[in-house]
Design an enzyme around this catalytic site. Structure first.
Site, PDB file in Angstrom:
ATOM      1  N   GLY A  18       0.881  -1.173   0.000  1.00  0.00           N
ATOM      2  CA  GLY A  18       0.000   0.000   0.000  1.00  0.00           C
ATOM      3  C   GLY A  18       0.917   1.220   0.000  1.00  0.00           C
ATOM      4  O   GLY A  18       1.688   1.423   0.944  1.00  0.00           O
ATOM      5  N   GLY A  20      -0.196   4.413  -0.755  1.00  0.00           N
ATOM      6  CA  GLY A  20      -1.049   5.608  -0.819  1.00  0.00           C
ATOM      7  C   GLY A  20      -0.541   6.694   0.099  1.00  0.00           C
ATOM      8  O   GLY A  20       0.673   6.904   0.210  1.00  0.00           O
ATOM      9  N   ARG A  97     -15.018   3.112  10.762  1.00  0.00           N
ATOM     10  CA  ARG A  97     -13.966   2.208  10.286  1.00  0.00           C
ATOM     11  C   ARG A  97     -14.561   0.847   9.962  1.00  0.00           C
ATOM     12  O   ARG A  97     -14.147   0.180   9.015  1.00  0.00           O
ATOM     13  CB  ARG A  97     -12.878   2.064  11.355  1.00  0.00           C
ATOM     14  CG  ARG A  97     -12.122   3.346  11.642  1.00  0.00           C
ATOM     15  CD  ARG A  97     -11.063   3.145  12.709  1.00  0.00           C
ATOM     16  NE  ARG A  97     -10.347   4.370  13.015  1.00  0.00           N
ATOM     17  CZ  ARG A  97     -10.716   5.229  13.970  1.00  0.00           C
ATOM     18  NH1 ARG A  97     -11.801   4.994  14.690  1.00  0.00           N
ATOM     19  NH2 ARG A  97     -10.000   6.321  14.191  1.00  0.00           N
ATOM     20  N   SER A 128      -4.336  -1.190   8.015  1.00  0.00           N
ATOM     21  CA  SER A 128      -5.622  -1.091   7.314  1.00  0.00           C
ATOM     22  C   SER A 128      -6.776  -1.262   8.299  1.00  0.00           C
ATOM     23  O   SER A 128      -6.699  -2.053   9.239  1.00  0.00           O
ATOM     24  CB  SER A 128      -5.720  -2.176   6.240  1.00  0.00           C
ATOM     25  OG  SER A 128      -4.520  -2.256   5.502  1.00  0.00           O
ATOM     26  N   ARG A 160      -2.669  11.283  20.044  1.00  0.00           N
ATOM     27  CA  ARG A 160      -3.767  12.266  19.997  1.00  0.00           C
ATOM     28  C   ARG A 160      -4.157  12.674  21.411  1.00  0.00           C
ATOM     29  O   ARG A 160      -4.325  13.867  21.716  1.00  0.00           O
ATOM     30  CB  ARG A 160      -4.964  11.653  19.266  1.00  0.00           C
ATOM     31  CG  ARG A 160      -4.711  11.536  17.779  1.00  0.00           C
ATOM     32  CD  ARG A 160      -5.754  10.710  17.057  1.00  0.00           C
ATOM     33  NE  ARG A 160      -5.637  10.867  15.614  1.00  0.00           N
ATOM     34  CZ  ARG A 160      -6.123  10.016  14.727  1.00  0.00           C
ATOM     35  NH1 ARG A 160      -6.777   8.935  15.117  1.00  0.00           N
ATOM     36  NH2 ARG A 160      -5.976  10.249  13.436  1.00  0.00           N
ATOM     37  N   HIS A 184      -9.728  -0.241  18.101  1.00  0.00           N
ATOM     38  CA  HIS A 184      -9.498   1.010  17.371  1.00  0.00           C
ATOM     39  C   HIS A 184     -10.821   1.460  16.742  1.00  0.00           C
ATOM     40  O   HIS A 184     -11.022   1.388  15.542  1.00  0.00           O
ATOM     41  CB  HIS A 184      -8.431   0.792  16.304  1.00  0.00           C
ATOM     42  CG  HIS A 184      -8.020   2.052  15.602  1.00  0.00           C
ATOM     43  ND1 HIS A 184      -7.677   3.206  16.264  1.00  0.00           N
ATOM     44  CD2 HIS A 184      -7.873   2.336  14.282  1.00  0.00           C
ATOM     45  CE1 HIS A 184      -7.350   4.148  15.389  1.00  0.00           C
ATOM     46  NE2 HIS A 184      -7.475   3.639  14.170  1.00  0.00           N
TER      47      HIS A 184
HETATM   48  N1  APR Z   1      -2.993  -4.518  -2.934  1.00  0.00           N
HETATM   49  C1  APR Z   1      -2.131  -3.521  -2.657  1.00  0.00           C
HETATM   50  N2  APR Z   1      -2.515  -2.249  -2.483  1.00  0.00           N
HETATM   51  C2  APR Z   1      -3.815  -1.990  -2.598  1.00  0.00           C
HETATM   52  C3  APR Z   1      -4.780  -2.985  -2.854  1.00  0.00           C
HETATM   53  C4  APR Z   1      -4.306  -4.297  -3.041  1.00  0.00           C
HETATM   54  N3  APR Z   1      -5.142  -5.311  -3.318  1.00  0.00           N
HETATM   55  N4  APR Z   1      -5.986  -2.389  -2.901  1.00  0.00           N
HETATM   56  C5  APR Z   1      -5.805  -1.087  -2.664  1.00  0.00           C
HETATM   57  N5  APR Z   1      -4.478  -0.846  -2.476  1.00  0.00           N
HETATM   58  C6  APR Z   1      -3.814   0.428  -2.262  1.00  0.00           C
HETATM   59  C7  APR Z   1      -4.481   1.565  -3.003  1.00  0.00           C
HETATM   60  O1  APR Z   1      -4.139   1.555  -4.377  1.00  0.00           O
HETATM   61  C8  APR Z   1      -3.923   2.778  -2.269  1.00  0.00           C
HETATM   62  O2  APR Z   1      -2.783   3.320  -2.907  1.00  0.00           O
HETATM   63  O3  APR Z   1      -3.858   0.819  -0.900  1.00  0.00           O
HETATM   64  C9  APR Z   1      -3.532   2.206  -0.896  1.00  0.00           C
HETATM   65  C10 APR Z   1      -4.241   2.868   0.253  1.00  0.00           C
HETATM   66  O4  APR Z   1      -3.841   4.175   0.281  1.00  0.00           O
HETATM   67  P1  APR Z   1      -4.853   5.390   0.549  1.00  0.00           P
HETATM   68  O5  APR Z   1      -6.111   5.161  -0.193  1.00  0.00           O
HETATM   69  O6  APR Z   1      -4.116   6.653   0.316  1.00  0.00           O
HETATM   70  O7  APR Z   1      -5.180   5.202   2.115  1.00  0.00           O
HETATM   71  P2  APR Z   1      -4.273   5.578   3.362  1.00  0.00           P
HETATM   72  O8  APR Z   1      -4.663   6.907   3.864  1.00  0.00           O
HETATM   73  O9  APR Z   1      -2.849   5.311   3.072  1.00  0.00           O
HETATM   74  O10 APR Z   1      -4.848   4.519   4.429  1.00  0.00           O
HETATM   75  C11 APR Z   1      -4.654   3.138   4.243  1.00  0.00           C
HETATM   76  O11 APR Z   1      -4.914   2.655   6.576  1.00  0.00           O
HETATM   77  O12 APR Z   1      -5.599   4.034   8.297  1.00  0.00           O
HETATM   78  C12 APR Z   1      -5.981   3.027   7.411  1.00  0.00           C
HETATM   79  O13 APR Z   1      -8.338   3.415   7.092  1.00  0.00           O
HETATM   80  C13 APR Z   1      -7.072   3.502   6.481  1.00  0.00           C
HETATM   81  O14 APR Z   1      -7.574   1.343   5.588  1.00  0.00           O
HETATM   82  C14 APR Z   1      -6.916   2.575   5.322  1.00  0.00           C
HETATM   83  C15 APR Z   1      -5.398   2.322   5.292  1.00  0.00           C
END
Ligand code: APR
Length: 328
Positions: A18, A20, A97, A128, A160, A184
């Protein structure tokens, strides 16, 4: 497509599944601290590669000497020492969540199968959401010993809590020590009894400030309530995505504790086997974190209100975990 950038090869590998908001920030923090070679993984083609390149191009300014790789191929994660999973979908305004359980369970299943295959010896930190369910699923699917699979939530929730207390008391946040335990979610339990400013009980300071125990409790209740809703407060402001800077800082604290075998006592989501009367479920508890992951869970005396809160939180965690889709 795989992109590799910079640095001397051969350092220990940190895999970020991930890439993101949180994953990207994590890569940046890990690079700046030279914690190891960083592999950014995501299913979005080009994005992890782009982030690896972007961060790599700051090396000359920030003076770090590690290798950054962006990839969509799990084989590139081979033999990572530590894996952080942020893959999944974040909340939108108005969502809890727990609303993410169905979609993120599918993603976690795929991720955990690949972690089992390519990183069999790794320590895994799950981020996640819904956290308590996702870390449970990850441990079940990888089959890794529970000490090697933990979740990050308590470090962030506690940060926090400490921040709000520092603002309220007008003291440096560095001197505040306070923990949040439990699941959480909305039922998380900020532990008031042991919250202190360099040993001075927070409730004493609040009572001095406001004159009566009743008023002090009222102020503390408002802070506790804000802590439980702090993630949602940020989701509501961002509108598109959830908190990522403070989660990334919190994860780095745990990663460093493992990689440097620091034996930090941190609130983490760990598999309990009777501790705090929680049996066979993952929940936020204080634990010593070192090179083996969760070295041990540390119990301590809670007051009646905290016990009640933790019991309620445990019930909520059980309900959530027991609602994991059966086909995962
Ligand atoms: N395999 C790998 N990566 C994936 C998959 C997968 N099957 N499905 C989705 N992703 C990637 C997305 O492409 C994205 O880039 O997971 C990433 C998640 O990043 P964001 O959407 O920016 O979310 P983020 O803010 O990083 O949070 C990620 O952490 O705090 C928790 O609730 C939040 O579940 C979320 C996770």
């Amino acid at each position: 497509m795989k992109e590799e950038h910079m640095g001397k090869p051969g350092k220990r590998k940190i895999a970020l599944i991930g890439s993101g908001n949180i994953g990207g920030m994590l890569a940046f923090f890990a690079a700046q601290r030279e914690l190891g070679d960083v592999v950014l993984f995501d299913i979005v083609d080009g994005m992890p590669q782009g982030k690896a390149l972007d961060i790599g191009e700051s090396a000359a300014i920030d003076d770090f000497d590690i290798k950054l790789t962006g990839t969509s191929n799990y084989a590139d994660l081979i033999d990572a020492k530590i894996v952080v999973i942020t893959a999944g979908v974040p909340r939108k305004p108005g969502m809890s969540r727990d609303d993410l359980i169905e979609i993120n369970s599918k993603i976690m299943t795929e991720v955990a199968i690949n972690v089992r295959t390519y990183c069999p010896d790794a320590i895994v930190i799950v981020v996640s959401n819904p956290l308590d369910a996702m870390v449970t699923l990850c441990q079940r699917i990888t089959g890794f010993p529970a000490n090697r699979v933990m979740g990050m939530a308590g470090v962030l929730d506690s940060s926090r809590f400490e921040t709000f207390l520092a603002w309220e008391l007008g003291v440096s946040v560095r001197d505040i020590n306070a923990m949040v335990l439990g699941g959480h979610g909305d039922t998380m339990v900020p532990i008031v009894g042991t919250a202190n400013v360099n040993g001075v009980p927070v409730m004493d300071m609040l009572e001095k400030k406001y004159g009566t125990a009743e008023k002090a409790k009222e102020v503390m209740d408002a802070i506790v309530n804000r802590v439980a809703k702090a993630g949602g407060e940020i989701v509501g402001l961002l509108k598109n995505g959830s908190a990522f800077s403070s989660p990334a800082s919190s994860i780095i604290e745990m990663v460093e504790a493992v990689l440097h075998d620091q034996r930090r006592l941190l609130p983490v989501c760990a598999l309990c086997r009777g501790e705090f009367n929680v049996d066979g479920y993952y929940m936020g508890v204080p634990a010593v974190i070192g090179r083996n992951g969760v070295e041990r869970i540390v119990e301590f005396t809670l007051n009646d209100e905290e016990w009640d809160g933790l019991k309620r939180s445990y019930e909520a965690v059980k309900e959530l975990v027991n609602s994991l889709p059966n086909d995962q």
